[in-house]
Design an enzyme around this catalytic site. Structure first.
Site, PDB file in Angstrom:
ATOM      1  CD  GLU A 158       0.711  -2.739  11.819  1.00 58.36           C
ATOM      2  OE1 GLU A 158      -0.032  -3.733  11.689  1.00 58.36           O
ATOM      3  OE2 GLU A 158       0.995  -1.996  10.874  1.00 58.36           O
ATOM      4  CG  PHE A 159      -2.202   1.550   9.413  1.00 62.46           C
ATOM      5  CD1 PHE A 159      -1.982   1.051   8.138  1.00 62.46           C
ATOM      6  CD2 PHE A 159      -3.232   2.467   9.591  1.00 62.46           C
ATOM      7  CE1 PHE A 159      -2.763   1.457   7.056  1.00 62.46           C
ATOM      8  CE2 PHE A 159      -4.028   2.884   8.529  1.00 62.46           C
ATOM      9  CZ  PHE A 159      -3.795   2.373   7.264  1.00 62.46           C
ATOM     10  CG  ASN A 160       0.115  -2.800   7.459  1.00 62.11           C
ATOM     11  OD1 ASN A 160      -0.370  -1.815   6.900  1.00 62.11           O
ATOM     12  ND2 ASN A 160       1.398  -3.129   7.334  1.00 62.11           N
ATOM     13  CG  ASP A 168       6.612   1.934   5.337  1.00 61.14           C
ATOM     14  OD1 ASP A 168       5.716   2.596   4.793  1.00 61.14           O
ATOM     15  OD2 ASP A 168       6.375   1.097   6.222  1.00 61.14           O
ATOM     16  CG  ASP A 169       4.001   0.139   1.598  1.00 59.78           C
ATOM     17  OD1 ASP A 169       3.835   1.088   2.378  1.00 59.78           O
ATOM     18  OD2 ASP A 169       3.403  -0.955   1.704  1.00 59.78           O
ATOM     19  CB  THR A 212       4.620  -4.139   2.852  1.00 58.93           C
ATOM     20  OG1 THR A 212       4.175  -3.575   1.608  1.00 58.93           O
ATOM     21  CG2 THR A 212       5.778  -5.082   2.609  1.00 58.93           C
ATOM     22  CG  HIS A 267       6.945   0.558   9.741  1.00 57.66           C
ATOM     23  ND1 HIS A 267       6.945   0.431  11.120  1.00 57.66           N
ATOM     24  CD2 HIS A 267       6.489   1.810   9.483  1.00 57.66           C
ATOM     25  CE1 HIS A 267       6.493   1.551  11.662  1.00 57.66           C
ATOM     26  NE2 HIS A 267       6.206   2.401  10.689  1.00 57.66           N
ATOM     27  CG  ASP A 268       5.990  -1.584   4.701  1.00 59.22           C
ATOM     28  OD1 ASP A 268       5.341  -0.775   4.020  1.00 59.22           O
ATOM     29  OD2 ASP A 268       5.557  -2.098   5.746  1.00 59.22           O
ATOM     30  CG  ASN A 280       0.503   3.401   4.059  1.00 57.43           C
ATOM     31  OD1 ASN A 280       0.298   3.408   5.265  1.00 57.43           O
ATOM     32  ND2 ASN A 280       1.476   2.708   3.509  1.00 57.43           N
ATOM     33  CG  ASN A 293       1.211   1.971  14.109  1.00 60.46           C
ATOM     34  OD1 ASN A 293       0.136   1.359  14.078  1.00 60.46           O
ATOM     35  ND2 ASN A 293       2.129   1.867  13.157  1.00 60.46           N
ATOM     36  CG  ASP A 321      -0.229   0.039   2.553  1.00 62.00           C
ATOM     37  OD1 ASP A 321      -0.843   0.538   3.522  1.00 62.00           O
ATOM     38  OD2 ASP A 321       0.934  -0.410   2.644  1.00 62.00           O
TER      39      ASP A 321
HETATM   40  O1  RIB Z   1       2.189   0.223  10.866  1.00 64.10           O
HETATM   41  C1  RIB Z   1       3.109   0.390   9.814  1.00 64.10           C
HETATM   42  C2  RIB Z   1       2.539  -0.124   8.529  1.00 64.10           C
HETATM   43  O2  RIB Z   1       1.404   0.641   8.165  1.00 64.10           O
HETATM   44  C3  RIB Z   1       3.513   0.012   7.344  1.00 64.10           C
HETATM   45  O3  RIB Z   1       3.282  -1.022   6.440  1.00 64.10           O
HETATM   46  C4  RIB Z   1       3.134   1.317   6.725  1.00 64.10           C
HETATM   47  O4  RIB Z   1       3.437   1.359   5.325  1.00 64.10           O
HETATM   48  C5  RIB Z   1       1.647   1.304   6.930  1.00 64.10           C
HETATM   49  O5  RIB Z   1       1.080   0.528   5.884  1.00 64.10           O
HETATM   50 CA    CA Z   2       2.796  -0.522   4.083  1.00 62.55          CA
END
Ligand code: RIB
Ligand code: CA
Length: 310
Positions: free
Chosen positions: A164-166, A14-15, A124, A239-240, A39, A158, A10
């Site tokens: 966590e977001f994903n 960082d992807d 990711t 992160h990714d 994202n 986060n 996404d």
């Molecule tokens: O929490 C971090 C993740 O969420 C990473 O993959 C960032 O790209 C967002 O997608």
């Molecule tokens: Ca990502």
């Protein structure tokens, strides 16, 4: 011998670095890239995946769009970190890499059926596309070697206190993947927050001196800026790419087997990954949890790959 990989992403700052790390390393054979909302809205994450390859000077890898929304929830883009277009910071070039008309599920299906060897899935972002594939193509699951996912956390989250977001974006998809029985490595915030974008890292990347590095530095500056503003972290965590780094060199991260569940119903905790590191509930482990990062080795791999690109 290179490993056949499908990156489901996404992009997202960082992807993009995860894509570049894979493209620039000869041990990784990126067979396909699929996109998911996360994202940003799907139109942005898909456009940005095409831009990542355009900047890197790579073509010939099919890119297909996947899910515009999570399985059972609305899309909630992380604009607070990545910006409205999911790739805030640099002026974005027009992509020269085409969009594959097949869609993510068909591209993943065709890529796996067309491979002589098992394929590694590297998601990711939210796991919507991966969960859909596992559900809709059960006959192909045995041809997936493993899944290495950036998501979850052994500790705090986060998005709110624990998610966590994903995982938060699509907890039901994460639950399907966690229950699938496919070998799964979880790269959670507990390890990704060891990959901090320091001024030294930015300088090393800038010193590569090519188009990819220049674009990457602009991405990192923006990403660190929003991380500082939102989370008080001036050195944002990249992160990714750790997912790809683990596939390149398994020694880059220590691993602990554990039973992992994801909360799907909690009012305050939906998306939280419950990582039973001490096996308190005496269940079989279902996940390889990435724990400690060899930080120097990680950044060396990132910079080696960027150097190999345009
Ligand atoms: O929490 C971090 C993740 O969420 C990473 O993959 C960032 O790209 C967002 O997608
Ligand atoms: Ca990502």
């Amino acid at each position: 011998m290179s490993v056949p990989v499908i990156i489901d992403c996404d992009p997202g700052h960082d992807d993009v670095f995860a894509i570049w790390l894979a493209l620039g390393n000869p041990l990784i054979d990126v067979r396909a890239i699929t996109t998911v909302s996360g994202n940003g809205l799907l139109k942005y994450t898909t456009h940005n995946a095409r831009i990542a390859l355009t900047v890197a000077g790579v073509d010939g890898i099919p890119i297909a769009a996947g899910a515009a929304d999570p399985l059972h929830r609305p899309s909630r883009p992380a604009t607070w970190i990545h910006g409205e277009n999911a790739l805030g910071g640099p002026e974005l070039p027009e992509p020269t890499v085409p969009l594959d008309e097949r869609g993510a599920l068909q591209l993943i299906t065709d890529t796996i059926t067309g491979s002589d060897e098992q394929v590694v899935l590297v998601p990711t972002g939210p796991l919507t596309n991966i969960a859909t594939f596992l559900t809709e193509r059960p006959e192909l699951v045995s041809r997936v070697k493993e899944i290495i996912w950036m998501g979850g956390s052994t500790g705090r989250g986060n998005v709110g206190a624990y998610p966590e977001f994903n995982a938060w974006a699509d907890p039901e998809a994460a639950d399907i993947v966690l229950r699938s029985g496919v070998p799964l490595t979880m790269v959670g915030l507990n390890i990704t927050h060891q990959a901090l974008i320091t001024e030294e890292v930015i300088k090393r990347i800038a010193d590569v001196g090519n188009r990819t590095s220049a674009f990457g530095v602009e991405l990192l500056r923006y990403f660190c800026g929003t991380y500082n503003k939102v989370e008080g972290m001036p050195e944002g965590p990249l992160h990714d790419p750790i997912t790809v780094a683990i596939l390149i060199d398994r020694t880059v991260a220590s691993i602990q087997r554990a039973h992992v569940d994801v909360e799907t119903t909690g009012e305050h905790t939906a998306g939280a990954t419950c990582v039973d590191l001490h096996n308190m509930l005496n269940r079989d482990a279902n996940v390889d949890v990435a724990m400690e990062l060899d930080v120097d080795r990680f950044w060396d791999l990132v910079i080696e790959s960027i150097t190999a690109l345009a």
